[in-house]
Design an enzyme around this catalytic site. Sequence first.
Site, PDB file in Angstrom:
ATOM      1  N   CYS A 107       0.862  -1.176   0.000  1.00 24.27           N
ATOM      2  CA  CYS A 107       0.000   0.000   0.000  1.00 24.27           C
ATOM      3  C   CYS A 107       0.900   1.228   0.000  1.00 24.27           C
ATOM      4  O   CYS A 107       1.323   1.699   1.055  1.00 24.27           O
ATOM      5  CB  CYS A 107      -0.934   0.011   1.211  1.00 24.27           C
ATOM      6  SG  CYS A 107      -2.061   1.429   1.222  1.00 24.27           S
ATOM      7  N   CYS A 109     -14.287  18.427   5.940  1.00 22.70           N
ATOM      8  CA  CYS A 109     -13.927  17.543   4.832  1.00 22.70           C
ATOM      9  C   CYS A 109     -15.158  17.213   4.002  1.00 22.70           C
ATOM     10  O   CYS A 109     -15.098  16.369   3.102  1.00 22.70           O
ATOM     11  CB  CYS A 109     -13.274  16.259   5.362  1.00 22.70           C
ATOM     12  SG  CYS A 109     -14.356  15.279   6.414  1.00 22.70           S
TER      13      CYS A 109
END
Length: 421
Positions: A143, A377
């Site tokens: 990742c 956000c």
Amino acid sequence: MKIGGRVDKISDDGLGVLEAHGRKLHVPFAYPGDVIKARKVRRRFGRKLALDFELIEWSPLRQTPRCPHFGTCGGCLWQGLKYKAQLELKKDIFERVTGIKAEIKGSPRLWGFRNVSNFIVTSKGIGLKEYGNPLGVVDLEECPVFSKRTPEYLRSLTGFLRETGLRPWNLRAKSGEVHYLQVREGKFTGEVMVNLIAHVEPSGEVLEAFKGHFSFADSLYWSLKADKRDDPRGEAGLVAGEPYIRERVEDVAYLIHPNSFFQTNSYALPLLLKAVERFTDGERVLDLYSGVGTFGVWLGKRGFKVGGVEMNPFAVEMANRNAQINGVNAVFKVGKAEGTSIGDYDTVIVDPPRRGLKEAAELLVKSGVEKVVYVSCNPKAFKLDYERHLKKAYRIDGAVLIDMFPHTPHVEAVVELVRKE
């Protein structure tokens, strides 16, 4: 008939959109300028979604993704998009949703920036969820947005499961014993916290195996999960090492616990903190929805007198610890935002959950406070709060976007609200 054509725009949630034969199609992992032909189309959430497509012609905005799991993993919708284009599209989406033009500041790092990852542990593999498939799991090899050490973490987990015989979670049957592996890294301290979320109490032998396979961890937790919800939450119990790891953001140290919320991009966090600081006026600051004191402690370090309110008692305890270790004038208390007495604060910082302020917005309108710094956000939630409530008393005087989430459509906004004359 297969649907195909040129993607001409991006949706508010970051999907490519094309119209062909009078039909609108949303295409994950596709960008404006791409020419595609859909192989598999499903109706999801009231719209047609291309879950698989053939890329006929590359958009000039497209780049070769770094991760071998791109296109299947739900973590990075925009990894195939050049970074400059990512920033421009984030600005465009924010303006489209809110009507606000804002500058954007990119993340100082594009790889290895995430300080936490929650790897789901299932009978189909260990890794992250597939995009658009609630029962699909990408069996990760690496990742690149999280850590170079991801393969090491996953090997340690695989060895632990093999030795103990504990069963991974079955998403369909909702049964099993080990559900998530959460790993947190202090990017500036090098400290590592490992937290296993499981549905069983560990025996002594299991704990010894756990400590053996994760001996590199500075902090090791076993979290007992009593429910079957698919989330990385449980009652955390310290197995070995320190109860916290530390992250250092310039001159401020933060303690991190398995149950703490902490901004996920340590490298971009100074940009966010400085944006909040720039919009903060006066001497007395109220940090509403203060969490573990991320903003309040930073501002206290800069000489502001800070009061904080947060409804989670554990987060309040962490915030006061963070204030103490940094030697700042900040006091955090347990309370609900909508029930807080604003008093004579000069600036109120709000960083609400994704649903927005709701009732607390009217509290601010009636409070008389001169300055509100709104951190969000979720631009749709901010717009609702502003149009329904805050607009009565405040005007928008400035805004800046901080890219805390490279390779995704998400962005953090800091909006300066000043009381109208």
